[in-house]
Design an enzyme around this catalytic site. Structure first.
Site, PDB file in Angstrom:
ATOM      1  N   HIS A   1       0.821  -1.208   0.000  1.00  0.00           N
ATOM      2  CA  HIS A   1       0.000   0.000   0.000  1.00  0.00           C
ATOM      3  C   HIS A   1       0.860   1.264   0.000  1.00  0.00           C
ATOM      4  CE1 HIS A   1      -2.121   3.132   2.473  1.00  0.00           C
ATOM      5  NE2 HIS A   1      -3.016   2.957   1.529  1.00  0.00           N
TER       6      HIS A   1
ATOM      7  N   GLU B   1       2.126   1.857  -3.416  1.00  0.00           N
ATOM      8  CA  GLU B   1       1.044   2.432  -4.237  1.00  0.00           C
ATOM      9  C   GLU B   1       1.025   3.962  -4.092  1.00  0.00           C
ATOM     10  OE1 GLU B   1      -2.889   3.978  -3.242  1.00  0.00           O
ATOM     11  OE2 GLU B   1      -3.108   1.855  -2.726  1.00  0.00           O
ATOM     12  N   HIS B   2       1.084   4.442  -2.852  1.00  0.00           N
ATOM     13  CA  HIS B   2       1.116   5.893  -2.634  1.00  0.00           C
ATOM     14  C   HIS B   2       2.324   6.536  -3.301  1.00  0.00           C
ATOM     15  CE1 HIS B   2      -1.741   7.247   0.719  1.00  0.00           C
ATOM     16  NE2 HIS B   2      -2.124   6.026   0.435  1.00  0.00           N
TER      17      HIS B   2
ATOM     18  N   GLU C   1      -4.217   8.134   7.479  1.00  0.00           N
ATOM     19  CA  GLU C   1      -5.141   7.194   6.828  1.00  0.00           C
ATOM     20  C   GLU C   1      -5.433   6.024   7.773  1.00  0.00           C
ATOM     21  OE1 GLU C   1      -3.715   5.646   3.087  1.00  0.00           O
ATOM     22  OE2 GLU C   1      -5.626   4.676   2.610  1.00  0.00           O
TER      23      GLU C   1
END
Lengths: 427, 428
Positions: B67, B70-71, B142
């Site tokens: 993840h 991905e960012h 997040e």
């Protein structure tokens, strides 16, 4: 060719809108019932659609209705409640597979329309001028639980609290579910009375979207949707009084949560029917509507303060909300960045690129919304609420024509009204 | 280029595997304004033990790195690629699941330019220590945002109960602690291993000309060099069949309790048509058991154990699977017991053929409805491909399902050892 092929016919008692398009594999029937927001009957309105969809004269339980929908190739029936400006809206949606894709099936559209009609006009026990008491009690319990659960999703909760504070003593402060205290007094009899009143007095729009024959739909509508003959001539538009904030109200509450929720409400003093509306949309896009916007760049990308930081406008009440999730000890810093960005907008301090990019993205999002049957109705229904008519093509052109000066002018109309901060305990 | 028409749903797809191994799928949809494209790698949060490309030793990487990657992939030397898309009228996004990472955009103009931007940015990683550090603040927020969300906590809580070792029990985003160990070198190592074209699928859907689009992609890919395709080695620890925890109660600052029960899938490793048939059978079965036309749903609602938030779902991928059933409820403990009893009751009563046929009809309609959505088609088609299945075979396989198929999954899946409960309760 126009982007949306909408035909509207005035049925005197309601408006029928047919939207012919061959994009979808389904036909959607969407019924909107609108009424001015008043405290009195709001809770009854919040309960009504759920009681209606629970039983009809012929299908006497929710189970039977749901089995019937499954028979109709998994037609989906949903209802929900929303608030647009000072209007409370009940929506019923029925989506059904287009018979073209079903082997040897015909007439399922008519069957679906008949079912929706039964739900609306022939509720169980309706002949006795009441609703089934057991069903009413069950749905009351469910509504209470929904109202209580509003507290649990902290992002939505902070949003609701902001609106309560900002619109204190105004109708818009109320939640679409109504209030917990008013649920108890409702019973089959008084709810039925309210139902008859709603059928007589609500402003009603029926939309049918899909690969349809508009004339055939019109015939079906005449057959299945007959509202009471003594329906009042409903006033369509409601005008909103824009209140001037005397000073910025600040409300801070504490809960044991990990992330503070910062929600700020602004008065834009501009609604959908206003000629500045397109400029307001462009303003919002540059300010906080997209991932290239000032809030996203400055709160998230430059300062790493938040995962989300955005703004959104409510088209019919004249409000803009800024939302961000932050560490509680970054409250002052974040508020000051947000204020700074608004000041920049007021001074016309945004680039040619930000301006052009935003227009493209706005038009993009309108066009994309038209790729979904609900989206089409959502866009068109704004016009009913605001009592204006124009085509989607005209809307896109209006965005194109917005000038930088207009955006700056709009920015200067925007006033901060209320800051609501839900902060973590002990921070 | 292969062209396949699925008459029953009125769709035609164009497919090709490029020399570098990239699988390209184009689905023209005339009449739509939007074009939607996804570029997906078969790499998700569960892939945390593997042999890095060019190495021999297996590694274990920090939780949340897929993840994080991905960012970070959006950031380039000259700024954020988000802005390139938005200059070109497209909105870009990405998401990481247990098994996939997808990069995507949607636009109503300049499809070709945006498509090249998508291919180029995913295929040119740029990480620095400094930008990696900065991202830790954003992802930290997040993670905290999800920590405050009771629905999310309940869902992941029940999965965590099920698994002893399998990384599906680990939060996709990791924890504030685990992401603190992520470095630029680790990101490069994961990237090199999992972002080879042969491990990826590009899907384009919208009002496009498939020949032109394919030619454009072929040219773009031919101009890039990639390492030789090698076999990917992922490792998963041994996982017992029974659940790790029978029950978990999480107090949170809420009004309304929540309860989710889950059953851990007993037999994993299915792929292709076997998986497709199995998951459809599970879906039909759960509709029969708990759908709104079922006796069980009626009882639960009448007794006030559930409200409109009631839901149920089945998920399966190659190395794990589970069903979940849950709702907001005043009586979380009672609901858990009742759901378990209902499942057991169902196991000892014969299925009703009329109900079965009706649910099949319902499913056909709901599949057609989901084909209205370009996002659904692109995302699901990719998931299906990665599992060796074809999305447009769904209705066909559904038609062929028999009552015996349903009976079989009923007996196999819903066993006591596989059962677990997660409750979210108000803090007192």
């Amino acid at each position: 060719m126009a982007l949306v092929d909408e035909r509207t016919s005035d049925k005197h008692q309601y408006r029928l809108h047919t939207i012919k398009t061959n994009k979808f594999k389904t036909i959607s029937i969407i019924l909107q019932m609108k009424k001015q927001l008043t405290g009195e009957d709001l809770t009854k309105r919040a309960l009504l659609p759920y009681v209606l969809q629970s039983a009809t004269e012929n299908l006497t339980s929710s189970k039977e209705i749901r089995a019937r929908l499954e028979e109709l190739y998994g037609a989906t029936l949903t209802c929900d409640l929303s608030k647009k400006g000072e209007n409370h809206i009940i929506t019923f949606r029925l989506d059904i597979a287009h018979q073209r894709y079903l082997f040897k099936e015909t007439g399922i559209f008519e069957e679906a329309a008949r079912l929706l009609s039964d739900i609306l006009f022939h509720p169980k026990d309706g002949k006795n001028k009441t609703f089934d008491e057991k069903i009413v009690q069950k749905e009351k319990r469910s509504l209470k639980q929904k109202i209580e659960a509003l507290y649990d999703d902290k992002m939505r909760y902070a949003n609701m609290r902001l609106i309560q504070e900002m619109f204190e003593n105004e109708p818009y402060s109320q939640h679409v579910y109504g209030s917990l205290e008013k649920v108890d007094a409702i019973n089959g009899g008084n709810l039925f009375k309210y139902y008859e009143q709603a059928l007589r007095e609500d402003d009603i729009d029926l939309y049918v979207v899909g690969d349809i024959d508009p004339e055939q739909v019109e015939q079906a509508a005449d057959r299945f949707f007959t509202f009471p003959s003594d329906r009042k001539n409903v006033k369509r538009a409601s005008s909103v009084q824009h209140k001037k904030p005397q000073h910025v109200k600040e409300k801070i509450e504490e809960q044991e949560i990990n992330q503070g929720k910062l929600n700020i409400g602004f008065r834009t003093n501009i609604t959908f029917s206003n000629e500045d509306y397109s400029a307001l949309q462009v303003f919002n896009g540059i300010f906080g509507g997209f991932s290239h916007s000032k809030l996203f760049i400055n709160v998230r990308e430059k300062e790493s303060l938040a995962y989300y930081a955005s703004s959104a406008i409510e088209s019919h009440i004249g409000m803009m909300i800024v939302m961000s999730g932050i560490d509680s000890n970054n409250y002052e810093k974040t508020v000051s960045i947000i204020k700074e960005q608004l000041d920049k907008m007021k001074n016309g301090d945004f680039s040619e690129l930000e301006f052009d990019q935003t227009k493209i993205m706005l038009k993009n999002s309108i066009l994309e919304t038209l790729d979904d049957p609900r989206g089409i109705v959502e866009l068109l229904y704004h016009q009913v609420i605001a009592n204006v008519t124009f085509t989607i093509d005209e809307w896109l052109q209006a965005i194109d024509r917005v000038t930088r000066d207009e955006v700056t002018r709009v920015a200067n109309k925007i006033e901060m009204d209320t800051i609501y901060f839900l902060k973590g305990e002990g921070a | 280029m292969k062209q396949i028409t699925f008459n029953h749903v009125g769709e035609t797809v164009y497919e090709q595997k490029l020399p570098n191994g990239l699988h390209v799928v184009i689905l023209p949809k005339q009449g739509f304004n939007k074009t939607y494209a996804t570029f997906t790698t078969k790499y998700g949060s569960i892939d945390n033990q593997f042999t890095p490309k060019g190495k021999k030793e297996k590694v274990r990487v920090p939780d949340g790195i897929a993840h994080f990657l991905e960012h970070k992939l959006f950031e380039k030397e000259d700024g954020d690629v988000f802005h390139d898309f938005s200059k070109q009228g497209a909105s870009a996004n990405a998401f990481t699941s247990f098994t996939r990472t997808a990069y995507l955009f949607s636009t109503t103009q300049d499809v070709k330019k945006n498509l090249i931007t998508l291919l180029d940015f995913v295929q040119s990683p740029y990480f620095t220590e400094q930008t990696v550090e900065k991202e830790k603040g954003i992802i930290g927020q997040e993670i905290r945002m999800y920590d405050d969300n009771p629905d999310w906590r309940a869902y992941y809580g029940v999965i965590e109960n099920m698994y002893h070792n399998h990384p599906v029990k680990i939060d996709i985003a990791g924890t504030v602690e685990s992401i603190s160990h992520i470095t630029k070198d680790l990101l490069y190592e994961c990237y090199e291993t999992f972002y080879h074209p042969s491990n990826m699928l590009l899907f384009i859907i919208g009002p496009v000309n498939p020949n032109e689009i394919m030619a454009l992609i072929e040219e773009n890919q031919a101009n890039k060099t990639f390492k030789q395709e090698t076999e990917l080695k992922r490792f998963f620890d041994e996982e017992p069949k029974h659940v790790a925890e029978k029950e978990k109660i999480i107090p949170m600052h809420i009004n309304t309790p929540k309860c989710i029960v889950g059953f851990k899938e007993q037999q994993v490793g299915r792929q292709g048509n076997e998986l497709l048939k199995h998951e459809l059978a599970m879906n039909v079965l759960m509709d029969l058991m708990f759908g709104q036309s079922s006796n069980n749903y009626e009882t639960l609602y009448d007794e006030g154990l559930i409200d409109q938030s009631f839901f149920y779902d089945y998920s399966e991928e190659e190395s794990f699977g589970f069903s979940v059933i849950g709702s907001n409820t005043d009586k979380p403990k009672e609901l858990a017991h009742k759901l378990f009893d209902m499942v057991n009751q169902f196991r000892t009563h014969p299925l009703n053929e009329e109900d079965f046929l009706r649910i099949k009809k319902k499913k056909i309609g709901s599949i057609l409805r989901s084909f209205n959505s370009l996002e659904y088609i692109a995302n699901e088609y990719t998931r299906y491909q990665f599992n060796g299945m074809n999305l447009f075979d769904t209705t066909k396989v559904l038609e062929s399902l028999t009552m015996e198929d349903i009976e079989e999954v009923l007996q196999q899946h819903f066993v006591e050892d596989a059962f677990t409960v997660c409750q979210i309760v108000p803090k007192t």
